[in-house]
Scaffold this active site. Structure first.
Site: not given
Ligand SMILES: CC(C)(COP(=O)(O)O)[C@@H](O)C(=O)NCCC(=O)O
Ligand SMILES: [K+]
Ligand SMILES: Nc1ncnc2c1ncn2[C@@H]1O[C@H](COP(=O)(O)OP(=O)(O)O)[C@@H](O)[C@H]1O
Length: 259
Positions: A7, A13, A109
């Site tokens: 998500c 997905v 992710d």
């Molecule tokens: C950087 C993101 C916003 C990417 O999310 P996405 O583009 O997959 O929706 C996500 O990995 C997130 O919320 N990360 C938290 C902060 C970090 O990874 O340091």
């Molecule tokens: K992603």
């Protein structure tokens, strides 16, 4: 069968893994209001369309949007009679814990991409994921996430241009024929396409300079293949990397006796 759910902030997905291969991959927009019943109607209809019986017995999910997790848990409980493994929660083990500042919540992710890329490639890696945000995940040779970069996503940048400037229309990202645009849309597409080529190249070069060991670069996310047409940015493009990472983490938890 194992249901893998990824998500993101834009799209959710679902992919069904039979232990050997993914039988199908289904995509819907991410909306926190969507209920378990709504997910199931959508999922069951598409599974029927693909002529795949709904025989889900296990589930693993990763969500960058905390609010959607509740309804996805209800979906698993009510319709598949199972408890999902949720990446980032304490009861979901990772093959390697991330090495980051204390108290940092790494996006699930990114942890999943790390597990998937390490399993496939080993060595020191940079995973570039073109999602809502464009993320760079640095994976050490032992498989740990050791940090990275978060940049604004490609579509987010185009939307921001459109919203902030009265005369700029909504445009879709594509590879322009030339760098010098001769109309507004071509100028915007050039700015975003060649701008992101420069961004990816520049950040990977700087990561390499700081990291001081040879690294391979893997591109993922729907737009990775488009950007790989503009320059040699990646050693490989793998659209299914996140889904693969979910199967790796699921198997690891099985092997550890957690599930
Ligand atoms: C950087 C993101 C916003 C990417 O999310 P996405 O583009 O997959 O929706 C996500 O990995 C997130 O919320 N990360 C938290 C902060 C970090 O990874 O340091
Ligand atoms: K992603
Ligand atoms: N193959 C593709 N072609 C064009 N745009 C795409 C493609 N795949 C995804 N996108 C767009 O890229 C953005 C990020 O999508 P996605 O990878 O699903 O993000 P997230 O994982 O953050 O939800 C969205 O705006 C989506 O519409």
């Amino acid at each position: 069968m194992l249901l893998c759910i990824d998500c993101g902030n834009t799209n959710t997905v679902f992919s069904v893994w039979d232990g050997t291969r993914f039988l199908c991959t289904l995509r819907t927009s991410t909306e926190h209001q969507r209920t378990a019943d709504q997910y199931f109607v959508w999922f069951a209809a598409l599974m029927a369309h693909h002529k795949i019986p709904v025989e889900i017995t296990e589930c693993i999910l990763s969500s960058t949007v905390p609010r959607v997790v509740f309804n996805l848990r209800v979906l698993c409980d009510r319709y598949f009679d199972c408890r999902p493994l949720v990446v980032g929660k304490p009861d979901c083990l990772l093959p390697r814990p991330p090495r980051v500042d204390q108290g940092t919540q790494v996006g699930p992710d990114r942890l999943v991409n790390t597990a998937g890329a390490h399993d496939r490639h080993g060595g020191d890696l940079i995973v570039v994921d073109f999602g809502t945000a464009t993320t760079f995940d640095v994976v050490a040779h032992d498989g740990a996430y050791v940090g990275g970069v978060i940049a604004p996503g490609v579509n987010l940048s185009l939307e921001a241009l459109h919203h902030a400037a009265a005369a700029l229309p909504h445009v879709d990202v594509s590879k322009p024929q030339q760098v010098i645009g001769t109309n507004t849309v071509a100028c915007m597409q050039s700015g975003v396409f060649w701008g992101y080529i420069g961004l990816v190249r520049g950040i990977c070069d700087r990561i390499r300079g700081e990291y001081d060991r040879p690294m391979r670069v893997i591109g993922t996310g729907g737009l990775a293949s488009l950007f790989s047409q503009g320059d040699v940015l990646f050693d490989g493009v793998e659209d299914d990397l996140t889904m693969h990472g979910l199967t790796v983490i699921h198997q690891y938890n099985k092997d550890q006796g957690v599930i």
